[in-house]
Design a protein around this motif. Structure first.
Motif, PDB file in Angstrom:
ATOM      1  N   UNK A 138     -16.534 -21.480  30.771  1.00 39.40           N
ATOM      2  CA  UNK A 138     -16.344 -20.546  29.658  1.00 39.40           C
ATOM      3  C   UNK A 138     -16.407 -19.097  30.130  1.00 39.40           C
ATOM      4  N   UNK A 139     -17.151 -18.860  31.189  1.00 36.11           N
ATOM      5  CA  UNK A 139     -17.282 -17.519  31.764  1.00 36.11           C
ATOM      6  C   UNK A 139     -16.723 -17.531  33.180  1.00 36.11           C
ATOM      7  N   UNK A 140     -15.892 -16.566  33.484  1.00 33.30           N
ATOM      8  CA  UNK A 140     -15.215 -16.523  34.787  1.00 33.30           C
ATOM      9  C   UNK A 140     -16.141 -15.946  35.857  1.00 33.30           C
ATOM     10  N   UNK A 191      -9.736 -11.424  28.686  1.00 31.38           N
ATOM     11  CA  UNK A 191      -9.819 -12.396  29.781  1.00 31.38           C
ATOM     12  C   UNK A 191     -10.954 -13.387  29.541  1.00 31.38           C
ATOM     13  N   UNK A 192     -12.128 -12.868  29.209  1.00 31.80           N
ATOM     14  CA  UNK A 192     -13.278 -13.742  28.974  1.00 31.80           C
ATOM     15  C   UNK A 192     -13.136 -14.494  27.656  1.00 31.80           C
ATOM     16  N   UNK A 193     -12.565 -13.828  26.639  1.00 28.34           N
ATOM     17  CA  UNK A 193     -12.450 -14.446  25.310  1.00 28.34           C
ATOM     18  C   UNK A 193     -11.555 -15.679  25.338  1.00 28.34           C
ATOM     19  N   UNK A 194     -10.525 -15.661  26.186  1.00 34.60           N
ATOM     20  CA  UNK A 194      -9.621 -16.815  26.239  1.00 34.60           C
ATOM     21  C   UNK A 194     -10.361 -18.057  26.726  1.00 34.60           C
ATOM     22  N   UNK A 195     -11.237 -17.891  27.718  1.00 33.06           N
ATOM     23  CA  UNK A 195     -12.011 -19.028  28.231  1.00 33.06           C
ATOM     24  C   UNK A 195     -13.123 -19.429  27.277  1.00 33.06           C
ATOM     25  N   UNK A 196     -13.741 -18.443  26.630  1.00 35.44           N
ATOM     26  CA  UNK A 196     -14.781 -18.743  25.646  1.00 35.44           C
ATOM     27  C   UNK A 196     -14.187 -19.479  24.446  1.00 35.44           C
ATOM     28  N   UNK A 197     -13.023 -19.034  23.981  1.00 34.61           N
ATOM     29  CA  UNK A 197     -12.384 -19.682  22.851  1.00 34.61           C
ATOM     30  C   UNK A 197     -12.022 -21.128  23.141  1.00 34.61           C
ATOM     31  N   UNK A 198     -11.554 -21.390  24.349  1.00 37.01           N
ATOM     32  CA  UNK A 198     -11.221 -22.765  24.744  1.00 37.01           C
ATOM     33  C   UNK A 198     -12.439 -23.677  24.646  1.00 37.01           C
ATOM     34  N   UNK A 199     -13.620 -23.137  24.926  1.00 38.82           N
ATOM     35  CA  UNK A 199     -14.835 -23.940  24.945  1.00 38.82           C
ATOM     36  C   UNK A 199     -15.286 -24.360  23.550  1.00 38.82           C
ATOM     37  N   UNK A 200     -14.799 -23.682  22.513  1.00 41.15           N
ATOM     38  CA  UNK A 200     -15.148 -24.082  21.154  1.00 41.15           C
ATOM     39  C   UNK A 200     -13.926 -24.611  20.405  1.00 41.15           C
ATOM     40  N   UNK A 201     -12.940 -25.075  21.169  1.00 44.47           N
ATOM     41  CA  UNK A 201     -11.746 -25.674  20.564  1.00 44.47           C
ATOM     42  C   UNK A 201     -11.855 -27.192  20.626  1.00 44.47           C
ATOM     43  N   UNK A 202     -11.810 -27.870  19.482  1.00 42.97           N
ATOM     44  CA  UNK A 202     -11.904 -29.342  19.505  1.00 42.97           C
ATOM     45  C   UNK A 202     -10.685 -30.023  20.101  1.00 42.97           C
ATOM     46  N   UNK A 203      -9.619 -29.253  20.370  1.00 45.64           N
ATOM     47  CA  UNK A 203      -8.421 -29.847  20.975  1.00 45.64           C
ATOM     48  C   UNK A 203      -8.220 -29.404  22.416  1.00 45.64           C
TER      49      UNK A 203
END
Length: 455
Positions: free
Chosen positions: A168-170, A398-410
């Motif tokens: 989630x964090x680069x 940059x960080x938000x894209x990875x953080x958002x992926x971590x709370x995506x159920x898909x």
């Protein structure tokens, strides 16, 4: 705006049916095909440029399903199947029980499973330096670290969340998205990655570790999550003590072979896992006193684990990929981009809008890279128009894209880890949500402090 509305309605419907315990793979696949067909009816291009059209919008949608089966089934899917097969094999020959028994003794001095959880999370974050794929890392941790965490008293949802969130964090200064972000920011890679991104990342990891401690403790009490620490004396061990090294072979292999640690020898994760299975079988063959028949029978558990992974995990990844393509081809992401471009806001407000839209797109599509690659193209022109430092906009995106992926159920990593743990993706998202929110706030504050707003 019609496309964005359709995307939102279908996304909400997907969430509703999954919460109602409909099979996630079927729901996502159906929604993705529906979006692709509606895309064609609206006159948009259904397939990406790398997939040849069939000449019919309905069969185009099915063509993309075929493409995803080939792409994810033969690529990431094969990696997941190999790791799941390896994990099943280690359990079958008793190696995992040996690990738990041996590691339980020194770790028994730590009474709180939540301190162990934080330690496991930090170790997992460091692993992201060696494994660039979020899903690949998550599956690797599920195959190696997850059994030990649950045996130490960490609840299954909490342990799964640890495996799902280290990327989630680069941390890696040479990852592809960091390289692109540095280029768009107009900064040398070492200045962008080491002097700006890394300090923010370390602060975010610290905040996420603390958040994970308290949030998982709260949820375990509230939901009465089973988290019984295994009594070491009750663990049945039918394998010699040196089998404790076998489950860690893929991790060791990643650090030794996945690069140029040994000059002239570089193996990818697929070959590393195959090598780990081979070495495990050789050790088992010698331990069983050259009983080849028994060794080959034990290997059947590996193949069965791979088959279970295809049914429970890989098809979910294929379905999630079709759904994400449906959202992107119908134009939902393009509409979000238009909203960001037309936002007449100040520097801080614009940064917050772009960060929020990146998170929203990452949650909707389950991808960390796709939303960032789309939105980062906007940042330099928007920054130039407003006299801003491009890095001020790009770093939180940059960080938000990875953080958002971590709370995506898909997302691939959430789907894969939850599938291996046999729990709902929404249960994993619930566990990662508060730490991710803490990390996002930390990233924004860190950017405001460390990165100049104006060029």
């Amino acid at each position: 705006m019609l496309e964005l509305l359709i995307g939102l309605v279908v996304t909400v419907a997907v969430g509703y049916f999954i919460v109602k315990n409909y099979r996630p793979a079927g729901v996502l696949l159906t929604a993705g095909i529906l979006l692709l067909i509606v895309t064609g009816l609206l006159g948009h291009t259904v397939l990406p440029s790398k997939v040849d059209p069939t000449g019919n919008l309905f069969t185009d949608a099915l063509e993309y399903v075929k493409y995803m089966l080939q792409y994810r089934g033969g690529g990431l899917g094969m990696q997941i199947m190999l790791l799941c097969g390896f994990a099943a094999y280690m359990t079958h020959i008793g190696a995992n029980n040996v690990v738990v028994k041996q590691f339980s003794k020194p770790l028994s001095v730590i009474k709180s499973p939540y301190i162990l959880l934080v330690a496991a999370y930090i170790v997992a974050c460091l692993m992201s330096l060696a494994v660039s794929s979020a899903t690949g890392l998550g599956v690797l941790l599920m195959a190696t670290l997850f059994p030990m965490m649950t045996a130490m008293g960490i609840s299954r949802p909490a342990a799964t969340a640890v495996c799902a969130s280290p990327a989630a964090i680069i941390l890696s200064p040479t990852s592809g998205d960091v390289v692109i972000a540095a280029e768009k920011s107009g900064l040398p890679l070492h200045v962008f990655a080491v002097e700006t991104v890394l300090p923010v990342s370390f602060c975010a990891i610290a905040v996420m570790s603390i958040s994970a401690y308290f949030w998982n403790k709260y949820l375990d009490v509230k939901e009465n999550s089973p988290m019984e620490r295994i009594d070491v004396s009750e663990i049945e061990v039918n394998a010699p003590s040196y089998y404790a090294a076998l489950p860690f072979l893929p991790i060791v292999g990643v650090f030794v072979f996945n690069g140029e640690t040994i000059p002239g020898l570089s193996l990818d994760i697929y070959t590393i896992v195959v090598l780990s299975i081979f070495l495990g079988a050789v050790v088992d063959f010698f331990t069983k006193r050259f009983d080849g028949k028994k060794t080959l029978e034990d290997l059947e558990s590996c193949y069965e684990g791979m088959a279970d992974a295809f049914k429970g995990v890989v098809m979910l990844l294929v379905s999630a990929g079709v759904f994400a393509q449906g959202l992107m081809s119908i134009g939902a992401i393009d509409n979000l981009l238009h909203l960001a471009e037309s936002a007449g806001a100040g520097g801080i407000a614009l940064m917050l809008i772009l960060t929020g839209l990146t998170v929203a797109a990452a949650i909707a599509t389950g991808s960390g890279n796709a939303p960032f690659y789309a939105f980062v193209e906007l940042a330099p022109s928007l920054a130039a128009k407003m006299g801003l430092n491009p890095a001020f906009l790009i770093i939180p995106m940059l960080q938000a894209s990875n953080l958002g992926r971590t709370i995506s159920p898909v997302s691939g990593v959430v789907v894969a880890t939850s599938g291996m743990a046999k729990i709902s993706p929404f249960e994993v998202v619930k566990r990662t949500s508060v730490p991710v929110l803490g990390g996002l706030v930390t990233v924004i504050i860190g950017t405001l402090i460390l990165v100049p707003m104006t060029a």
